[in-house]
Design a protein around this motif. Structure first.
Motif, short mmCIF file in Angstrom:
data_model
loop_
_atom_site.label_atom_id
_atom_site.label_comp_id
_atom_site.label_asym_id
_atom_site.label_seq_id
_atom_site.Cartn_x
_atom_site.Cartn_y
_atom_site.Cartn_z
N ALA A 1 91.13 2.83 -4.63
CA ALA A 1 91.07 3.39 -5.21
C ALA A 1 91.53 4.64 -5.32
O ALA A 1 91.91 5.60 -5.77
CB ALA A 1 89.71 3.46 -5.14
N LEU A 2 92.01 4.93 -3.85
CA LEU A 2 92.37 6.53 -4.11
C LEU A 2 93.95 6.66 -3.72
O LEU A 2 94.27 7.88 -4.15
CB LEU A 2 91.65 6.58 -2.13
N SER A 3 94.26 5.31 -3.38
CA SER A 3 95.88 5.73 -3.96
C SER A 3 96.35 5.72 -5.49
O SER A 3 97.10 6.42 -5.57
CB SER A 3 96.59 4.66 -2.89
N ALA A 4 95.64 4.62 -5.50
CA ALA A 4 95.29 4.55 -7.18
C ALA A 4 95.32 5.80 -7.86
O ALA A 4 96.07 6.19 -8.78
CB ALA A 4 95.21 3.48 -7.94
N VAL A 5 93.68 6.24 -8.13
CA VAL A 5 93.90 7.86 -8.53
C VAL A 5 94.48 8.72 -8.54
O VAL A 5 95.33 9.53 -8.99
CB VAL A 5 92.41 8.09 -8.11
N THR A 6 95.24 9.15 -7.16
CA THR A 6 96.45 10.35 -6.31
C THR A 6 97.63 10.36 -7.43
O THR A 6 98.29 10.32 -8.09
CB THR A 6 96.36 10.12 -5.10
N GLN B 1 97.61 7.93 -10.45
CA GLN B 1 97.35 8.33 -11.84
C GLN B 1 97.66 9.73 -11.90
O GLN B 1 97.76 10.55 -13.04
CB GLN B 1 96.07 7.63 -11.79
N ALA B 2 96.32 10.51 -11.44
CA ALA B 2 96.42 12.07 -11.61
C ALA B 2 97.42 12.97 -11.56
O ALA B 2 98.24 13.93 -12.78
CB ALA B 2 95.32 12.94 -10.33
N GLY B 3 98.70 12.62 -10.24
CA GLY B 3 100.03 13.14 -10.13
C GLY B 3 100.68 12.94 -11.75
O GLY B 3 101.45 14.00 -12.09
N ALA B 4 100.72 11.53 -11.93
CA ALA B 4 101.51 11.41 -13.34
C ALA B 4 101.00 12.13 -13.60
O ALA B 4 101.45 12.91 -15.16
CB ALA B 4 101.17 10.10 -13.69
N ARG C 1 101.79 15.49 -14.15
CA ARG C 1 103.02 15.79 -14.88
C ARG C 1 104.22 15.87 -16.69
O ARG C 1 104.16 16.59 -16.49
CB ARG C 1 104.16 14.91 -14.07
N VAL C 2 102.85 15.45 -17.27
CA VAL C 2 103.41 14.58 -18.55
C VAL C 2 101.95 15.65 -19.17
O VAL C 2 102.27 14.68 -20.62
CB VAL C 2 103.61 13.23 -18.32
N LEU C 3 101.44 16.75 -18.97
CA LEU C 3 100.04 16.82 -19.34
C LEU C 3 100.98 17.66 -21.26
O LEU C 3 99.74 16.75 -21.80
CB LEU C 3 99.38 18.01 -18.23
N ALA D 1 91.84 5.50 -16.39
CA ALA D 1 91.93 4.41 -15.84
C ALA D 1 91.09 4.62 -14.00
O ALA D 1 91.27 4.05 -13.51
CB ALA D 1 93.28 4.21 -15.17
N ILE D 2 91.80 6.32 -14.29
CA ILE D 2 90.77 7.19 -12.95
C ILE D 2 89.27 6.49 -13.09
O ILE D 2 88.43 6.62 -12.10
CB ILE D 2 90.96 8.37 -13.04
N GLU D 3 88.81 7.15 -14.55
CA GLU D 3 87.29 6.78 -14.73
C GLU D 3 86.68 5.64 -14.36
O GLU D 3 85.75 4.74 -13.85
CB GLU D 3 86.75 7.46 -16.00
#
Length: 408
Positions: free
Chosen positions: A200-205, A207-210, A213-215, A228-230
């Motif tokens: 979960a930590l790897s995926a959330v990190t 997902q948040a970083g991606a 970058r494209v916010l 997906a983070i939720e």
């Protein structure tokens, strides 16, 4: 006392209704007759825990020298019966002298100082036996002997308690098996925590970083990443609560009842949440002739899901490029197997400063995946393969004849 009273009734009936209490020989005979009754009742399994509790309270014997729980074998029952008989037999003697000696000793000590005592029945009887002024010495000697008898009886029972109430070989084996089972369950809970929270930590990190970058350029991707983070955090918090609840309850044996994700229940969701972080992931699923992951044994489906999850976590933390996942049921040499193969390019360059250092678990995840496979009689291979990093797990499922349709 109940045993002695019952024996006195039997002895009294055997000698024609004589008053057993008025005859010392008959009293001693009743005492001897009560010992076999004590020994028989001592064979009941619950006598041992009752005796162990008394020994721990009264003698101060270390707890590890005594067995826990009812006697499991006849050998343990006979040893507990011997202790029960010895304990009550010695206790009856100590009780008898404790009732008789203190009044006699007090009378002897006080006799020289009381004319009434010297004139009493006791004093008159003793007057012909000894000088009343020697009586105090006899009284002190009797009281001292009583204390010595009580202390000696306690020391004897304390010394024999570990011998007669100590754990047998069967008890030690049962305790070792219980500790091993408890350790195995706790190791499983530790693996569940590591895999669920680590992934979960790897995926959330990622997902948040991606998403960051494209916010500004891709709001739709950001919404998908946040969703997906939720979902990832909600599922992980649920699993974390379940594991911590088991640990708080102090009953790890209930771990089998803990809900856990499986291939049938959440494989597609796991892949979708991984893709939502911007990871290029291609997956090929082949459940075999059954055509449905729900046909797998529950434990296999659960452990296979965790292996896939750990493989994805490992690729997200250490890889740099698209991930390819193949999971299929096939039957080489006539034996069904579940094969999981995951490949991805290893990271070639150090991470960019803005990305921060890559996380590492020191290999615990892959070791946990290998333990999961070994639990099912399978194996895990992980390492470089053809210029890429590959994780391959093979989990046996049984003979192909058990599969509807058989074959590959």
């Amino acid at each position: 006392m109940p045993y002695l009273l019952l024996a006195q009734v039997g002895v009294g009936a055997a000698v024609g209704g004589a008053n057993v209490l008025a005859s010392l020989p008959l009293t001693l005979l009743s005492y001897a007759a009560s010992l076999p009754l004590i020994a028989v009742t001592g064979l009941f399994g619950l006598v041992r825990p009752l005796s162990v509790t008394a020994v721990r309270v009264l003698t101060g014997v270390r707890g590890d020298l005594l067995a826990d729980g009812p006697a499991r074998s006849w050998g343990a029952r006979w040893r507990a019966s011997a202790w029960w008989t010895l304990h009550l037999g010695v206790g009856a003697v100590v009780s008898g002298v404790s009732l008789a000696v203190p009044p006699l000793g007090v009378v002897l000590v006080a006799m020289p100082f009381s004319g009434a005592l010297r004139a009493s029945v006791w004093g008159a009887g003793l007057a012909g036996e000894t000088d009343p002024y020697v009586a105090p010495l006899i009284g002190v000697a009797l009281l001292t002997a009583l204390a010595a008898v009580c202390a000696g009886a306690g020391a004897l029972l304390a010394r024999l308690a570990p011998v007669l109430l100590g754990p047998t070989a069967a008890d030690r084996l049962a305790a070792a098996e219980e500790r091993a089972a408890d350790l195995a369950v706790r190791n499983r809970l530790a693996r569940e925590l590591h895999d669920a929270v680590g992934h979960a930590l790897s995926a959330v990190t990622l997902q948040a970083g991606a998403a960051r970058r494209v916010l500004d350029s891709d709001p739709e991707f950001v919404r998908e990443a946040l969703a997906a983070i939720e979902e990832t955090t909600r599922r992980t918090v649920g699993e974390l609560d379940a594991v911590l609840g088991l640990l708080r309850d102090g009953d790890p044996a209930r771990a089998d009842a803990m809900p856990a994700p499986t291939l049938a229940g959440d494989l597609d969701g796991l892949l979708a949440r991984t893709r939502a972080g911007g990871t290029a992931l291609t997956a090929e699923q082949d459940p075999g002739p059954a055509g449905d992951w729900s046909q797998l044994p529950a434990i296999t489906s659960r452990e296979a899901y965790r292996i896939v999850q750990e493989g994805l976590s490992n690729a997200l933390r250490h890889g740099d490029g698209p991930v390819s996942l193949l999971i299929r049921v096939h039957a080489p040499d006539g034996h069904r197997e579940l094969e999981i193969t995951m490949t991805n390019p290893p990271a070639q360059d150090p991470p960019a400063p803005e990305a921060g250092p890559r996380r590492t678990t020191g290999g615990r995840g892959l070791r946990g995946a290998a333990e999961r496979a070994a639990l099912l009689g399978g194996r895990v291979e992980a390492g470089p393969h053809g210029g890429r990093w590959r994780l391959r797990a093979v989990l046996p499922l049984g003979a192909a004849a058990q599969v509807p349709g058989g074959g590959r």
